[in-house]
Design a protein around this motif. Structure first.
Motif, PDB file in Angstrom:
ATOM      1  N   SER A  11     -15.287   0.524  -9.871  1.00 36.54           N
ATOM      2  CA  SER A  11     -14.316  -0.339 -10.543  1.00 36.54           C
ATOM      3  C   SER A  11     -13.969   0.208 -11.922  1.00 36.54           C
ATOM      4  O   SER A  11     -12.804   0.177 -12.337  1.00 36.54           O
ATOM      5  CB  SER A  11     -14.872  -1.762 -10.659  1.00 36.54           C
ATOM      6  N   ASP A  12     -14.975   0.729 -12.631  1.00 39.57           N
ATOM      7  CA  ASP A  12     -14.734   1.288 -13.966  1.00 39.57           C
ATOM      8  C   ASP A  12     -13.744   2.450 -13.909  1.00 39.57           C
ATOM      9  O   ASP A  12     -12.881   2.591 -14.781  1.00 39.57           O
ATOM     10  CB  ASP A  12     -16.055   1.757 -14.589  1.00 39.57           C
ATOM     11  N   ILE A  13     -13.865   3.298 -12.881  1.00 42.96           N
ATOM     12  CA  ILE A  13     -12.980   4.465 -12.771  1.00 42.96           C
ATOM     13  C   ILE A  13     -11.582   4.039 -12.338  1.00 42.96           C
ATOM     14  O   ILE A  13     -10.579   4.418 -12.953  1.00 42.96           O
ATOM     15  CB  ILE A  13     -13.555   5.481 -11.758  1.00 42.96           C
ATOM     16  N   ILE A  14     -11.495   3.240 -11.278  1.00 44.10           N
ATOM     17  CA  ILE A  14     -10.190   2.846 -10.730  1.00 44.10           C
ATOM     18  C   ILE A  14      -9.413   1.992 -11.722  1.00 44.10           C
ATOM     19  O   ILE A  14      -8.188   2.110 -11.839  1.00 44.10           O
ATOM     20  CB  ILE A  14     -10.384   2.115  -9.385  1.00 44.10           C
ATOM     21  N   SER A  15     -10.124   1.137 -12.468  1.00 44.32           N
ATOM     22  CA  SER A  15      -9.438   0.236 -13.396  1.00 44.32           C
ATOM     23  C   SER A  15      -8.840   0.963 -14.600  1.00 44.32           C
ATOM     24  O   SER A  15      -8.142   0.363 -15.407  1.00 44.32           O
ATOM     25  CB  SER A  15     -10.407  -0.843 -13.896  1.00 44.32           C
ATOM     26  N   GLN A  16      -9.087   2.264 -14.715  1.00 46.08           N
ATOM     27  CA  GLN A  16      -8.488   3.046 -15.800  1.00 46.08           C
ATOM     28  C   GLN A  16      -7.139   3.649 -15.404  1.00 46.08           C
ATOM     29  O   GLN A  16      -6.453   4.239 -16.236  1.00 46.08           O
ATOM     30  CB  GLN A  16      -9.439   4.185 -16.207  1.00 46.08           C
ATOM     31  N   ASP A  17      -6.779   3.507 -14.140  1.00 44.69           N
ATOM     32  CA  ASP A  17      -5.577   4.175 -13.649  1.00 44.69           C
ATOM     33  C   ASP A  17      -4.685   3.180 -12.910  1.00 44.69           C
ATOM     34  O   ASP A  17      -5.103   2.562 -11.927  1.00 44.69           O
ATOM     35  CB  ASP A  17      -5.971   5.323 -12.717  1.00 44.69           C
ATOM     36  N   ALA A  18      -3.453   3.026 -13.385  1.00 46.70           N
ATOM     37  CA  ALA A  18      -2.528   2.050 -12.804  1.00 46.70           C
ATOM     38  C   ALA A  18      -2.178   2.389 -11.362  1.00 46.70           C
ATOM     39  O   ALA A  18      -2.072   1.506 -10.506  1.00 46.70           O
ATOM     40  CB  ALA A  18      -1.251   1.976 -13.651  1.00 46.70           C
ATOM     41  N   SER A  19      -1.997   3.669 -11.063  1.00 51.19           N
ATOM     42  CA  SER A  19      -1.606   4.076  -9.712  1.00 51.19           C
ATOM     43  C   SER A  19      -2.705   3.776  -8.696  1.00 51.19           C
ATOM     44  O   SER A  19      -2.443   3.237  -7.619  1.00 51.19           O
ATOM     45  CB  SER A  19      -1.273   5.571  -9.702  1.00 51.19           C
ATOM     46  N   LEU A  20      -3.953   4.103  -9.024  1.00 56.30           N
ATOM     47  CA  LEU A  20      -5.069   3.820  -8.119  1.00 56.30           C
ATOM     48  C   LEU A  20      -5.255   2.319  -7.944  1.00 56.30           C
ATOM     49  O   LEU A  20      -5.537   1.835  -6.838  1.00 56.30           O
ATOM     50  CB  LEU A  20      -6.357   4.451  -8.657  1.00 56.30           C
ATOM     51  N   THR A  21      -5.114   1.568  -9.037  1.00 54.58           N
ATOM     52  CA  THR A  21      -5.233   0.111  -8.945  1.00 54.58           C
ATOM     53  C   THR A  21      -4.169  -0.453  -8.009  1.00 54.58           C
ATOM     54  O   THR A  21      -4.430  -1.355  -7.206  1.00 54.58           O
ATOM     55  CB  THR A  21      -5.098  -0.529 -10.337  1.00 54.58           C
ATOM     56  N   THR A  22      -2.956   0.097  -8.089  1.00 58.63           N
ATOM     57  CA  THR A  22      -1.872  -0.331  -7.209  1.00 58.63           C
ATOM     58  C   THR A  22      -2.211  -0.058  -5.750  1.00 58.63           C
ATOM     59  O   THR A  22      -1.976  -0.899  -4.877  1.00 58.63           O
ATOM     60  CB  THR A  22      -0.564   0.399  -7.588  1.00 58.63           C
ATOM     61  N   LYS A  23      -2.771   1.111  -5.465  1.00 62.63           N
ATOM     62  CA  LYS A  23      -3.150   1.452  -4.092  1.00 62.63           C
ATOM     63  C   LYS A  23      -4.191   0.470  -3.550  1.00 62.63           C
ATOM     64  O   LYS A  23      -4.136   0.055  -2.392  1.00 62.63           O
ATOM     65  CB  LYS A  23      -3.705   2.875  -4.043  1.00 62.63           C
ATOM     66  N   VAL A  24      -5.161   0.115  -4.383  1.00 61.19           N
ATOM     67  CA  VAL A  24      -6.212  -0.821  -3.972  1.00 61.19           C
ATOM     68  C   VAL A  24      -5.618  -2.204  -3.680  1.00 61.19           C
ATOM     69  O   VAL A  24      -5.944  -2.835  -2.674  1.00 61.19           O
ATOM     70  CB  VAL A  24      -7.299  -0.915  -5.063  1.00 61.19           C
ATOM     71  N   ILE A  25      -4.735  -2.667  -4.565  1.00 62.83           N
ATOM     72  CA  ILE A  25      -4.116  -3.984  -4.378  1.00 62.83           C
ATOM     73  C   ILE A  25      -3.284  -4.002  -3.099  1.00 62.83           C
ATOM     74  O   ILE A  25      -3.336  -4.955  -2.319  1.00 62.83           O
ATOM     75  CB  ILE A  25      -3.240  -4.347  -5.592  1.00 62.83           C
ATOM     76  N   LYS A  26      -2.537  -2.931  -2.854  1.00 62.07           N
ATOM     77  CA  LYS A  26      -1.712  -2.867  -1.649  1.00 62.07           C
ATOM     78  C   LYS A  26      -2.592  -2.896  -0.400  1.00 62.07           C
ATOM     79  O   LYS A  26      -2.297  -3.595   0.574  1.00 62.07           O
ATOM     80  CB  LYS A  26      -0.855  -1.602  -1.653  1.00 62.07           C
TER      81      LYS A  26
END
Length: 753
Positions: free
Chosen positions: A94-109
């Motif tokens: 979560s710490d790594i992914i939450s630093q990047d908007a694109s990865l966060t978007t992929k997770v939400i999708k």
């Protein structure tokens, strides 16, 4: 009539005015106001403009899917390294992914995709990751890295992304600080909103010219940027981002906060608190010249009554955190155009290539698919969703006689009756049959153009809820396993078929994996039959040898009970011992039957209670005689589950005895319970850890084999085999990790009522 017309026009104006007071599209706002002033609004054309804007957004989202949005290679390298760490936890991911908007978007999708069960709103990114599970997160990381590695990627793109990354991360950090300071109850929502507030720029950027790409992220005021976006693609990045988040079922407050982050402060004052937080955070991360610094002070006072010193402190802390995170991932956010910075970025691209290669090697080193057959087809659907962005797929498996195709079990299916009792003759004339017979990729769109599309093909498309589909044959040599259907629009199909080599590679690899899975199931079944015979042979000997002494012990307990007064405390202990003897007798009687014959006595049980009772018994007996010190860490919030109480007791007892017998010189046993989510399903996890010498490698390879034992001739070697069978009957799973410092067993029971 005239009065009615005036009322209608006035009312219509009012509706449009309300709508556009909340709109971020400046050019349409100005057109409307101008038309309203002249009192000659064309309602039809105006509604068409609104519809055009929405359609433009949908087209952009189709052309540039979320799983194609780029991330900094520095972040992807960090994530791939984390995914290869067997000890990684959700907090670290979560710490790594939450630093990047694109990865966060992929997770939400992914979390809102129907193949993952469409998660209800999860109140944190960590909870969303737990909902998806480790395997899905690793797949997202690998897929994103591979796609980016093989895409057109330049140093200029890295410069753009570094600026975007820094701006988004700083805005997210400030948003969370403001939420905490102003007592907004959901700081995590504020963080995600701040992180994603400019995500529309990543979608729009490929369509824009070099002038747009040269703008600094957070340029103030943003009117020129928004106008250029609307003139070029017909929509601004805040509106596009909001529509994208709405499409993925994100909460309205998050969508609106993203939509209005460039609104005027006058308009935002009466808005929802989160909208004000993101608006002000965006302003604080904007590139504001010194002569306009008063805008920040004035906005801080008007929205939150914050002093200039407090604002400066929040911004300073956010910048420090961003610099610290950048340094930890070797991101140079200082001299973007320097030769040193460019060299670092190029080295990071090379490192990403190495990580992709290493990760691919690790993935391919998995010898056999050992996924349970009831889950394998669902995992195939999830892989298709991540790799191709297709959520409407279907696996049709062939029967043993190689004559008919039917729906494989345990898949996500659309809400349709068309697939009920579906049975397709492989020698028929439909596209699906031709695909398997010719071992060729066939699509329904080409079949329709050539006049070979059957009614059955059309019904399959209707059942998939798509325009049509692509058929992938799943065969290996002369063995046919089935067909995968990829439901898609005509436009999506053309894009996939243009890269038909990727489809063939996916089909071939999946065919080999399916073959490995079939071999695994066959070998496991044969081994189970052999073990079953060995089990019965040994069990018959044990039954005779143990029944007699148990009867003698129980008779003596009856005599002892009669000699004691009924109010003696020892009576309770005697009753407990008698109950356990009866339970042992029942287990022994059941051993006369085959191991898989078992009538479960289901009841509401609390696993913590069972553990506590067993530890109470063993403290004065088994643990005391072997110098064992137990430690309990039980989750008091565990729900009761409907399982067979005797089976649960037997599982825990066998694991405890296994640990005790391995520690001849004494030691420690730690028992932990808690909740865990595996690929979207809730489980209760029981962990039992000891600090014994560990299990030898040769034993680990056959750990649950009934004849495997390292404890001497007096031990039957049946304990872990029985434990595995009992866990399987609950629908759960068991795993073991061991080294020279000890052994840890982990058991997951399904959380069912």
């Amino acid at each position: 009539m005239a009065i009615a017309h005036v009322f209608y026009v006035t009312f219509t104006h009012l509706i449009y005015l309300i709508y556009f007071s909340h709109s971020s599209n400046l050019s349409l706002k100005k057109s409307f106001i101008h038309a309203l002033t002249l009192n000659r609004i064309d309602k039809t054309n105006f509604c068409n403009n609104i519809k055009y804007m929405r359609n433009k957004a949908v087209k952009l989202l189709e052309d540039i899917e979320a799983n194609k949005l780029p991330s900094l290679p520095h972040v992807l390298v960090k994530l791939l390294q984390a995914c290869r760490d067997e000890e990684i936890c959700f907090d670290s991911l979560s710490d790594i992914i939450s630093q990047d908007a694109s990865l966060t978007t992929k997770v939400i999708k992914a979390a809102n995709s129907p193949v993952y069960g469409r998660a209800r709103h999860l109140n944190s990114l960590k909870h969303t990751l737990m909902f998806l599970g480790f395997d899905t997160i690793k797949s997202i990381a690998i897929t994103a890295s591979i796609k980016q590695f093989f895409s057109e990627y330049s140093n200029e793109k890295t410069h753009f992304l570094k600026s975007f990354w820094h701006h988004s991360l700083t805005c997210a950090t400030i948003s969370r600080s403001l939420a905490e300071l102003t007592s907004y109850p959901y700081p995590e929502e504020a963080y995600i909103s701040g992180l994603l507030h400019d995500i529309g720029k990543l979608v729009i950027e490929p369509e824009m010219d070099e002038e747009y790409k040269s703008y600094k992220h957070g340029v103030y005021p943003a009117d020129e940027v928004l106008k250029q976006e609307e003139d070029t693609v017909g929509i601004s990045h805040p509106e596009l981002a909001a529509i994208m988040l709405e499409k993925w079922n994100m909460p309205d407050v998050i969508c609106d906060s993203v939509r209005y982050h460039h609104a005027n402060t006058d308009d935002i004052q009466q808005a929802h608190q989160l909208a004000k937080i993101i608006h002000f955070s965006s302003l604080l991360t904007s590139d504001i010249q010194n002569n306009k610094q008063s805008v920040i002070t004035d906005t801080g006072i008007r929205l939150f009554d914050l002093s200039e010193s407090i604002i400066e402190s929040i911004v300073s802390e956010a910048n420090d955190e961003a610099r610290s995170l950048a340094a930890s991932m070797d991101i140079d956010i200082g001299a973007v155009d320097s030769e040193t910075g460019q060299n670092k970025d190029e080295l990071k691209q090379i490192q990403l290539a190495q990580e992709v290669r290493d990760t691919a090697i690790v993935q391919n080193s998995q010898n056999i698919i050992n996924t349970d057959s009831s889950e394998i087809y669902k995992s195939i659907q999830q892989s298709i969703s991540l790799l191709f962005g297709i959520n409407n797929s279907l696996f049709l498996c062939i029967d043993e006689n190689q004559q008919f195709l039917s729906i494989a079990n345990k898949q996500y299916l659309t809400d349709t009756c068309l697939f009920e009792d579906l049975k397709i003759d492989i020698n028929g004339n439909c596209a699906v049959s031709r695909c398997l017979n010719k071992k060729q990729i066939i699509d329904s769109f080409s079949a329709k153009q050539s006049g070979t599309l059957s009614i059955l093909d059309e019904q399959i498309a209707h059942g998939l809820k798509t325009e049509g589909f692509i058929c992938l044959p799943i065969t290996d040599n002369n063995q046919m396993y089935g067909v995968i259907l990829l439901g898609s629009s005509h436009k999506e199909a053309l894009k996939l078929l243009n890269n038909i080599s990727l489809l063939k590679l996916f089909s071939d690899n999946l065919s080999r994996k399916i073959q490995q899975h079939h071999n695994y199931v066959k070998n496991t079944s044969e081994a189970a039959e052999i073990n079953s015979e060995l089990f019965l042979e040994r069990a018959k000997k044990i039954i005779h040898e143990t029944n007699n002494p148990l009867s003698v012990i129980r008779n003596y307990l009856e005599l002892l009970s009669k000699k004691l007064n009924e109010d003696k405390p020892a009576q309770s202990d005697i009753n407990t011992i008698k109950q356990e003897i009866d339970r042992i007798s029942n287990i022994i009687v059941r051993c006369k039957d085959a191991p898989d014959v078992h009538i479960a006595e289901l009841a509401e049980v609390n696993i913590n209670t069972i553990i506590t009772e067993l530890i109470s018994i063993y403290k004065a007996s088994l643990f005391a005689t072997h110098s064992i010190e137990p430690t309990l860490k039980l989750d008091k919030k565990l729900n009761s589950v409907r399982l067979d109480k005797n089976s649960i007791k037997q599982i825990i007892t066998n694991l405890l005895k296994n640990s005790v017998e391995a520690m001849q010189s004494g030691g420690e046993i730690k028992i932990t319970t808690g909740k865990i989510n595996i690929n979207g399903r809730n489980y209760i996890e029981l962990k039992l850890e000891d600090n014994g010498p560990g299990i030898p490698k040769e034993v680990m390879n056959n750990l649950y084999n009934p004849v495997t034992t390292t404890k001497g001739q007096e031990h039957s070697g049946l304990g872990l085999s029985i434990t595995k069978n009992l866990v399987d009957r609950t629908g759960g799973s068991i795993s073991c990790k061991t080294n020279e410092n000890g052994t840890a067993f982990s058991v997951q029971f399904p959380e069912t009522k």
